[in-house]
Design a protein around this motif. Structure first.
Motif, short mmCIF file in Angstrom:
data_model
loop_
_atom_site.label_atom_id
_atom_site.label_comp_id
_atom_site.label_asym_id
_atom_site.label_seq_id
_atom_site.Cartn_x
_atom_site.Cartn_y
_atom_site.Cartn_z
N SER A 137 13.02 13.19 5.28
CA SER A 137 13.86 14.26 4.74
C SER A 137 15.05 13.68 4.00
O SER A 137 15.43 12.52 4.22
N ARG A 138 15.67 14.49 3.15
CA ARG A 138 16.82 14.10 2.36
C ARG A 138 18.15 14.37 3.06
O ARG A 138 19.21 14.02 2.55
N THR A 139 18.07 15.01 4.21
CA THR A 139 19.24 15.27 5.05
C THR A 139 18.75 15.26 6.49
O THR A 139 17.58 15.58 6.74
N PRO A 140 19.55 14.89 7.46
CA PRO A 140 19.07 14.84 8.84
C PRO A 140 18.65 16.21 9.34
O PRO A 140 19.45 17.14 9.39
N LEU A 141 17.37 16.34 9.77
CA LEU A 141 16.84 17.60 10.25
C LEU A 141 16.19 17.48 11.63
O LEU A 141 15.82 18.50 12.21
N HIS A 142 16.02 16.28 12.15
CA HIS A 142 15.35 16.07 13.43
C HIS A 142 16.32 16.18 14.60
O HIS A 142 17.45 15.69 14.53
N ARG A 143 15.86 16.81 15.64
CA ARG A 143 16.58 16.81 16.92
C ARG A 143 15.94 15.75 17.81
O ARG A 143 14.76 15.86 18.17
N MET B 226 0.85 -1.19 0.00
CA MET B 226 0.00 0.00 0.00
C MET B 226 0.88 1.24 0.00
O MET B 226 1.84 1.33 0.76
N ALA B 227 0.57 2.20 -0.85
CA ALA B 227 1.36 3.41 -0.94
C ALA B 227 1.19 4.27 0.31
O ALA B 227 0.12 4.31 0.92
N THR B 228 2.25 4.92 0.71
CA THR B 228 2.15 5.89 1.79
C THR B 228 2.21 7.29 1.20
O THR B 228 2.61 7.49 0.06
N HIS B 229 1.77 8.23 1.97
CA HIS B 229 1.74 9.63 1.52
C HIS B 229 2.46 10.47 2.56
O HIS B 229 1.87 11.33 3.21
N GLU B 230 3.75 10.21 2.70
CA GLU B 230 4.53 10.87 3.73
C GLU B 230 4.90 12.29 3.32
O GLU B 230 5.15 12.56 2.15
N ARG B 231 4.96 13.13 4.30
CA ARG B 231 5.32 14.53 4.07
C ARG B 231 6.83 14.67 4.05
O ARG B 231 7.52 14.15 4.93
N GLU B 232 7.35 15.40 3.08
CA GLU B 232 8.78 15.69 3.05
C GLU B 232 9.08 16.89 3.94
O GLU B 232 8.48 17.95 3.79
N ILE B 233 10.00 16.70 4.89
CA ILE B 233 10.39 17.74 5.83
C ILE B 233 11.61 18.46 5.27
O ILE B 233 12.57 17.82 4.83
N THR B 234 11.58 19.78 5.29
CA THR B 234 12.66 20.57 4.71
C THR B 234 13.27 21.57 5.69
O THR B 234 14.21 22.29 5.33
N LEU C 193 11.91 16.22 17.54
CA LEU C 193 11.20 14.94 17.49
C LEU C 193 10.06 14.89 18.49
O LEU C 193 9.00 14.34 18.19
N CYS C 194 10.26 15.48 19.67
CA CYS C 194 9.29 15.34 20.76
C CYS C 194 8.73 16.68 21.22
O CYS C 194 9.38 17.72 21.11
N ARG C 195 7.53 16.60 21.78
CA ARG C 195 6.95 17.72 22.49
C ARG C 195 7.62 17.84 23.86
O ARG C 195 8.35 16.94 24.30
N PRO C 196 7.35 18.95 24.59
CA PRO C 196 7.94 19.09 25.93
C PRO C 196 7.57 17.95 26.89
O PRO C 196 8.34 17.64 27.80
N ASP C 197 6.41 17.32 26.69
CA ASP C 197 6.01 16.22 27.59
C ASP C 197 6.57 14.87 27.16
O ASP C 197 6.26 13.84 27.76
N PRO D 44 3.71 16.08 16.30
CA PRO D 44 3.09 15.78 14.99
C PRO D 44 3.86 16.35 13.82
O PRO D 44 3.92 15.72 12.74
N GLU D 45 4.47 17.52 14.00
CA GLU D 45 5.19 18.14 12.90
C GLU D 45 6.48 17.39 12.56
O GLU D 45 7.11 17.67 11.53
N ALA D 46 6.90 16.45 13.42
CA ALA D 46 8.11 15.66 13.16
C ALA D 46 7.86 14.48 12.25
O ALA D 46 8.81 13.87 11.75
N VAL D 47 6.59 14.12 12.04
CA VAL D 47 6.27 12.93 11.25
C VAL D 47 6.46 13.24 9.77
O VAL D 47 5.84 14.16 9.23
N GLY D 48 7.33 12.48 9.13
CA GLY D 48 7.65 12.69 7.73
C GLY D 48 9.05 12.20 7.45
O GLY D 48 9.65 11.49 8.26
#
Length: 354
Positions: A29-35, A1-9, A14-18, A23-27
């Protein structure tokens, strides 16, 4: 089944304060952008796994922090057309509490980026049960150094530089099981490498046909899970090709960790792959294909099984990491069909309780 992932630029936490998944971390990227700002204890997993391969030998380094224990490992394998010649693995395991001996950064160790940092674990002069691993940033790439004493009391010393050419694209993706269980993984393939591994009085060169693969992981995992991982790097059909394939663990999440890297440019595969193999006979050929297209049509033929079976109070691990060769075809998102011929890599079947 195809996925429709968002490309992060843009960079993202990665996480909320808790400590739950942002949610904005889900997706992807072509280079590491997540903390990887993970919080909490007990289900958190952090690791750096590097494998550098040539047509006749390879070395793999692992540094991992599983909260309640840390594991550092060095693995060396060499072979010829007839058989495996050298097969050595040294692993150092230590309790993760109360004083954690390994603290991994929020970003890729040795990356030199805003969240990565240099990393050194283990004693400077390892004894029989010790492993020393150091991952540092240098101009143009990542320096990997390691020391260990093999079971037959030979010194194993690693000194490699894994280059990151300008513009070389990699796959980073967040796999969300739910808001409290998720994994951020950054997979790098087809990174040129140079250097030397010494085993006893013999030196093994890593030069014009040596390639580095990285598995960087930061997440909060379920207690039990299984996965497939396949990767390969090298030159084929006049191109430099990296294969990155996953299976099982991403099903139902809306995300995949599947990608092709051709001459440094990434094609994200937004579909689950069909893995056909016999877990009871992992050295038989494997088939890995895209389910709804001919974008991936490969046969993997292993020659060696790095087999692990562990059963303790906290951890149960059944791993078959098979090294071998990929043959078949892949197609980029630009429509280019690449013939894959004897591309060295691995495919693994893993069951974990941790």
């Amino acid at each position: 089944m195809a996925t429709h992932e968002r490309e992060i630029t843009e960079p993202v936490d990665l996480c909320r304060p808790d400590g739950t998944l942002a949610p904005e971390a889900v997706g992807w990227s072509r280079t590491p952008l997540h903390r990887g700002n993970l919080q909490g204890w007990g289900r958190t997993k952090r690791w750096e796994y590097w494998c550098v391969s040539t047509p006749s030998h390879l070395v793999a380094l692992t540094v991992s922090d599983l909260d309640y224990l840390t594991l550092n490992a060095v693995y060396f394998l060499s072979w010829d057309e007839h058989s495996v010649l050298e097969d050595h693995e040294r692993t150092a395991i230590a309790p993760g509490f109360p004083n954690r001996p390994t603290v991994l950064p929020e970003g890729i160790a040795g990356s030199g980026g805003p969240h990565g940092t240099d990393l050194a674990v283990g004693p400077e002069r390892p004894g029989r049960r010790d492993v020393r691993v150091a991952i540092t940033q240098e101009p143009g790439g990542t320096r990997l150094r390691a020391r260990a004493l093999t079971a037959d009391l030979r010194r194993l010393e690693v000194d490699l530089l894994v280059e990151l050419p300008a513009g070389h694209e990699t796959l980073s993706v967040v796999v969300p099981w739910d808001g409290k269980r998720f994994q951020y993984t950054s997979k790098h393939t087809a990174r040129p490498a140079t250097g030397t591994v010494r085993l006893g009085d013999r030196a093994y060169a890593f030069d014009h046909d040596a390639w580095g693969t990285l598995d960087h992981g930061r997440g909060r995992w379920p207690r039990s899970l299984g996965w497939n991982w396949g990767a390969a790097s090298g030159r084929t059909d006049g191109r430099t090709v990296g294969l990155q394939f996953g299976g099982q663990w991403t099903v139902g999440t809306g995300a995949t960790e599947n990608a092709l890297c051709v001459d440094g440019r990434l094609t994200k595969l937004g579909t689950e792959l069909d893995w056909q193999y016999d877990p009871a006979a992992p050295l038989d050929p494997w088939r890995i294909t895209t389910r709804d297209s001919d974008q991936v049509d490969l046969t993997f033929t292993p020659f060696h099984d790095r087999r692990t079976r562990t059963e303790t109070g906290l951890v149960a691990n059944r791993t078959d990491q098979c090294f071998g060769y990929y043959r078949g075809t892949v197609r980029t998102d630009a429509g280019e069909r690449i013939a894959v011929d004897r591309l060295l890599g691995w495919a693994e079947d893993v069951r974990m309780r941790w």
